[in-house]
Write an enzyme that holds these catalytic residues in place. Structure first.
Site, PDB file in Angstrom:
ATOM      1  N   ASN A  69       0.699  -1.182   0.072  1.00  0.00           N
ATOM      2  CA  ASN A  69      -0.036  -0.308   0.089  1.00  0.00           C
ATOM      3  C   ASN A  69       0.848   1.268  -0.028  1.00  0.00           C
ATOM      4  O   ASN A  69       2.075   1.115   0.377  1.00  0.00           O
ATOM      5  CB  ASN A  69      -0.683  -0.079   1.221  1.00  0.00           C
ATOM      6  CG  ASN A  69      -0.130   0.791   2.417  1.00  0.00           C
ATOM      7  OD1 ASN A  69      -0.008   2.041   2.593  1.00  0.00           O
ATOM      8  ND2 ASN A  69       0.097  -0.391   3.321  1.00  0.00           N
ATOM      9  N   ASN A  99      -3.448   7.520  16.775  1.00  0.00           N
ATOM     10  CA  ASN A  99      -2.188   7.440  16.008  1.00  0.00           C
ATOM     11  C   ASN A  99      -1.908   9.020  15.608  1.00  0.00           C
ATOM     12  O   ASN A  99      -3.040   9.501  14.680  1.00  0.00           O
ATOM     13  CB  ASN A  99      -2.305   6.507  14.949  1.00  0.00           C
ATOM     14  CG  ASN A  99      -0.983   6.390  14.602  1.00  0.00           C
ATOM     15  OD1 ASN A  99      -0.537   7.134  13.663  1.00  0.00           O
ATOM     16  ND2 ASN A  99      -0.198   5.083  14.388  1.00  0.00           N
ATOM     17  N   ASN A 127       3.012   7.679  14.835  1.00  0.00           N
ATOM     18  CA  ASN A 127       3.578   6.917  13.545  1.00  0.00           C
ATOM     19  C   ASN A 127       4.839   7.643  12.942  1.00  0.00           C
ATOM     20  O   ASN A 127       4.787   8.599  12.022  1.00  0.00           O
ATOM     21  CB  ASN A 127       2.287   7.225  12.539  1.00  0.00           C
ATOM     22  CG  ASN A 127       2.690   6.588  11.321  1.00  0.00           C
ATOM     23  OD1 ASN A 127       3.465   5.740  11.108  1.00  0.00           O
ATOM     24  ND2 ASN A 127       1.719   6.917  10.439  1.00  0.00           N
ATOM     25  N   CYS A 130       5.711   5.701   8.573  1.00  0.00           N
ATOM     26  CA  CYS A 130       4.959   5.328   7.550  1.00  0.00           C
ATOM     27  C   CYS A 130       5.946   5.749   6.220  1.00  0.00           C
ATOM     28  O   CYS A 130       6.561   6.559   6.167  1.00  0.00           O
ATOM     29  CB  CYS A 130       3.827   6.309   7.210  1.00  0.00           C
ATOM     30  SG  CYS A 130       2.962   6.052   6.006  1.00  0.00           S
ATOM     31  N   LYS A 165       5.709   3.776  17.367  1.00  0.00           N
ATOM     32  CA  LYS A 165       5.590   2.854  16.516  1.00  0.00           C
ATOM     33  C   LYS A 165       6.786   2.979  15.526  1.00  0.00           C
ATOM     34  O   LYS A 165       7.218   3.670  15.129  1.00  0.00           O
ATOM     35  CB  LYS A 165       4.253   2.896  15.533  1.00  0.00           C
ATOM     36  CG  LYS A 165       4.054   1.620  14.498  1.00  0.00           C
ATOM     37  CD  LYS A 165       2.624   2.067  14.000  1.00  0.00           C
ATOM     38  CE  LYS A 165       2.180   0.616  12.979  1.00  0.00           C
ATOM     39  NZ  LYS A 165       0.879   0.984  12.566  1.00  0.00           N
ATOM     40  N   ASN A 192       5.835  -1.444  11.611  1.00  0.00           N
ATOM     41  CA  ASN A 192       5.205  -0.826  10.492  1.00  0.00           C
ATOM     42  C   ASN A 192       5.455  -1.599   9.237  1.00  0.00           C
ATOM     43  O   ASN A 192       6.125  -2.848   9.245  1.00  0.00           O
ATOM     44  CB  ASN A 192       5.716   0.680  10.269  1.00  0.00           C
ATOM     45  CG  ASN A 192       4.398   1.514   9.752  1.00  0.00           C
ATOM     46  OD1 ASN A 192       3.579   0.823   8.778  1.00  0.00           O
ATOM     47  ND2 ASN A 192       4.002   2.473  10.303  1.00  0.00           N
ATOM     48  N   GLY A 217       0.617  -8.118   5.796  1.00  0.00           N
ATOM     49  CA  GLY A 217      -0.246  -9.307   5.693  1.00  0.00           C
ATOM     50  C   GLY A 217       0.670 -10.351   6.168  1.00  0.00           C
ATOM     51  O   GLY A 217       1.729 -10.221   6.553  1.00  0.00           O
ATOM     52  N   GLY A 244       1.103  -9.052  10.123  1.00  0.00           N
ATOM     53  CA  GLY A 244       0.563 -10.286   9.398  1.00  0.00           C
ATOM     54  C   GLY A 244      -0.291 -11.238  10.497  1.00  0.00           C
ATOM     55  O   GLY A 244      -0.626 -12.291  10.380  1.00  0.00           O
ATOM     56  N   GLY A 265      -4.295  -5.943  11.557  1.00  0.00           N
ATOM     57  CA  GLY A 265      -4.429  -4.879  10.441  1.00  0.00           C
ATOM     58  C   GLY A 265      -5.003  -5.411   9.433  1.00  0.00           C
ATOM     59  O   GLY A 265      -6.444  -5.432   9.299  1.00  0.00           O
TER      60      GLY A 265
END
Lengths: 303, 269
Positions: A69, A99, A127, A130, A165, A192, A217, A244, A265
């Protein structure tokens, strides 16, 4: 009945199952599917000082047992968050962890300061990591000194529990986690997404508009587990495992490795009630194993 | 109607066209509530390597029987597996998702434009508008005659059907948007007309251009990739033609759509 409660700083969660930021919206998206108050808590999608539109499409791509993503933290900004998103979240009994992200350590502190007057926020999650934001959220957590500075700046403006995070896209997550713990974080959450890439061989274009994005995942679970295990050995504050996790069995691996809690998630995209199933699965497991509380399990890895 | 996850029994499976299978699923509540544009998101059975569900428009609803039909085009690994489902299988589905085509009973003519598997929502639309006196025109294009999913509803609803194929094997040779352009060019008065489009991006872009040039109202349904289908992944972004005053540049296909006013969004390949 097993006592599934866990402590994250001064925060007590009813159970160790949280939803991961950026995968659970602001809660209401999932309200049709199950009773959100069965969760240990909800971590909101990232809130920034100003509204952000997010990245151009294509933003996502399916990969083997996972997805990439590059969403780019679209959000309405902290002031609209308070008006539009908070009323629903505040109606919940479960812990709501907001967050936050910023372009600088000052901006992180400004977002948190803007939320301090909001009653009922259980904790903040920072965060840093990212990978999809141009200004380089990544840079905050790839350098231990900078990472610590952000945590310290936010620590100075709030007494609420603070979770940092962390990104796995670094040489030593342990060193960075340690620096954040020393700077006043009450807990760490990891990991992350991992930086990844995919190409459409027909058009020869990258599958994401930003070329690279974050992999999540089931594909990343073993990587996440190894990082969490590394952090657990380096810090004395709670570590929240992410990466995951789709079932109670997955969550148990993290807890046995030493995680205090877990976040669900990507699994929730496919099975909206995935986090609830993890809660129920943990209850079943503890009953079957005759455990009185989770502490008996946490960090019980046999070497 | 609130969203839910259901295990839907497969009642029937039929070949609807070359590479397209029609699945009939038992889903009484959804059969009652579904309107053209709504979709459901299906887990691919037996394929744990495929993470995401696959979205499908509701193609038809039999409200007395309590069933919905889907058109499954064999496009990739997920749809290949779903196309192999047999009666007796159960499919794990999230629904009903998305919005639907708006319909104003005062319209004179509804013009449906379908490219390829984009025919899917229009059977349901024809069902929905069956009791209304407006003219119903369906422009439907496919590669070849064998790729057309024909429907008894076309005759039942009194629709005027304009078929095109790229190889000329049925109907006019060429693209469906060119056939539509000729049709619209033959009259100067477009009052009371609306265009509904579903199909490949270049077709939607052509529709947009035509609708704007002729001042015809239009709606399209888009089929972006989505990880969830209910607004959580924020992956299915659609670009707004004009950014909103608050800086918003994108909408979500799953939650704000999949049906959008044609002038509101941009189409990219």
């Amino acid at each position: 009945m097993t006592d599934l409660r866990v402590h994250i700083g001064s925060l007590v969660l009813d159970n160790p199952v949280l939803t991961a930021s950026g995968t659970f919206g602001y809660g209401s998206e999932f309200a049709d599917f199950f009773d959100l108050d069965r969760l240990g808590g909800i971590v909101t999608k990232t809130v920034t000082l100003e509204p952000r539109p997010g990245n151009p499409p294509p933003r996502i791509c399916e990969t083997p047992a996972g997805m990439l993503n590059s969403i780019g933290l679209p959000n309405v900004g902290v002031e609209q968050f308070k008006l539009e998103k908070w009323p629903f979240l505040s109606s919940l009994h479960t812990a709501v962890i907001v967050n936050v992200a910023g372009r600088s350590s000052q901006e992180f502190a400004d977002v948190v300061a803007a939320l301090e007057a909001v009653k009922g926020i259980a904790a903040y999650e920072l965060n840093y990591s990212c990978p999809n934001v141009k200004e380089g959220g990544l840079s905050f957590s790839s350098d231990a000194r900078v990472a610590a500075e952000v945590t310290a700046r936010v620590r100075a403006v709030t007494r609420r529990p603070l979770i940092t995070k962390l990104t796995p896209n670094v040489t030593s997550i342990g060193e960075i986690g340690r620096a954040c713990a020393d700077a006043g974080a009450d807990a760490l959450s990891a990991i992350n997404t991992l930086v990844g890439m995919a190409v459409d061989i027909r058009t020869r274009k990258p599958r994401l508009s930003t070329v690279t994005g974050g992999l999540s995942g089931p594909a990343i679970r073993p990587v996440a587990l190894a990082r969490v295990y590394e952090l657990v050995r380096r810090v004395s504050i709670p570590v929240i495992g992410i990466g995951g996790i789709a079932t109670a069995e997955d969550a148990l691996e993290f807890i046995i490795a030493g995680a205090a809690a877990v976040q669900i998630g990507t699994a929730g995209f496919v099975h909206p009630d995935a986090a609830l199933r993890v809660v129920e699965g943990l209850e079943d497991f503890c009953r079957r194993e005759g455990l009185a509380n989770l502490a008996q399990l946490r960090g019980s890895l046999q070497l | 109607m609130s969203k839910s996850v259901l295990q839907l029994p497969v009642i029937e499976r039929a070949e609807a066209a070359r590479q397209v299978v029609r699945l009939t699923l038992q889903a009484p509540e959804w059969a009652r509530a579904a309107r053209a544009g709504h979709f459901i998101n299906l887990l691919v059975p037996g394929r744990r390597d495929l993470l995401w569900r696959r979205p499908f428009s509701v193609h038809r609803a039999d409200r007395s029987r309590g069933t919905i039909d889907l058109l499954v085009a064999r496009m990739g690994r997920g749809s290949e597996s779903l196309a192999e489902c047999a009666p007796g299988d159960h499919l794990d589905a999230i629904g009903l998702l998305g919005n639907c085509f708006p319909f104003d009973p005062g319209l004179h003519e509804i013009i449906m434009v379908a490219g390829g598997i984009g025919i899917a929502p229009f059977d349901l639309l024809l069902q929905d508008v069956q009791g209304f006196s407006c003219k119903k025109s369906l422009f439907y294009g496919a590669r070849s005659a064998g790729d057309l999913c024909r429907s008894t509803l076309w005759a039942e609803s009194g629709a005027e059907v304009h078929l095109t194929t790229e190889d000329g094997s049925t109907g006019s040779r060429g693209l469906v948007q060119d056939e539509l352009r000729r049709y619209l060019g033959s009259s100067a008065n477009h009052a009371g007309r609306v265009i509904y489009g579903c199909g490949p991006t270049p077709m939607l872009a052509a529709l947009r251009e035509m609708a704007l040039a002729l001042g015809i109202k239009g709606y399209v349904t888009v089929e972006n990739r989505m990880a969830c289908g209910f607004g959580a992944c924020v992956g299915c972004a659609v670009e707004l033609a004009e950014a909103r005053r608050d800086g918003q540049k994108y909408l979500l296909a799953c939650k704000d759509g999949p049906v959008f006013p044609i002038e509101e969004i941009l189409f990219h390949d």
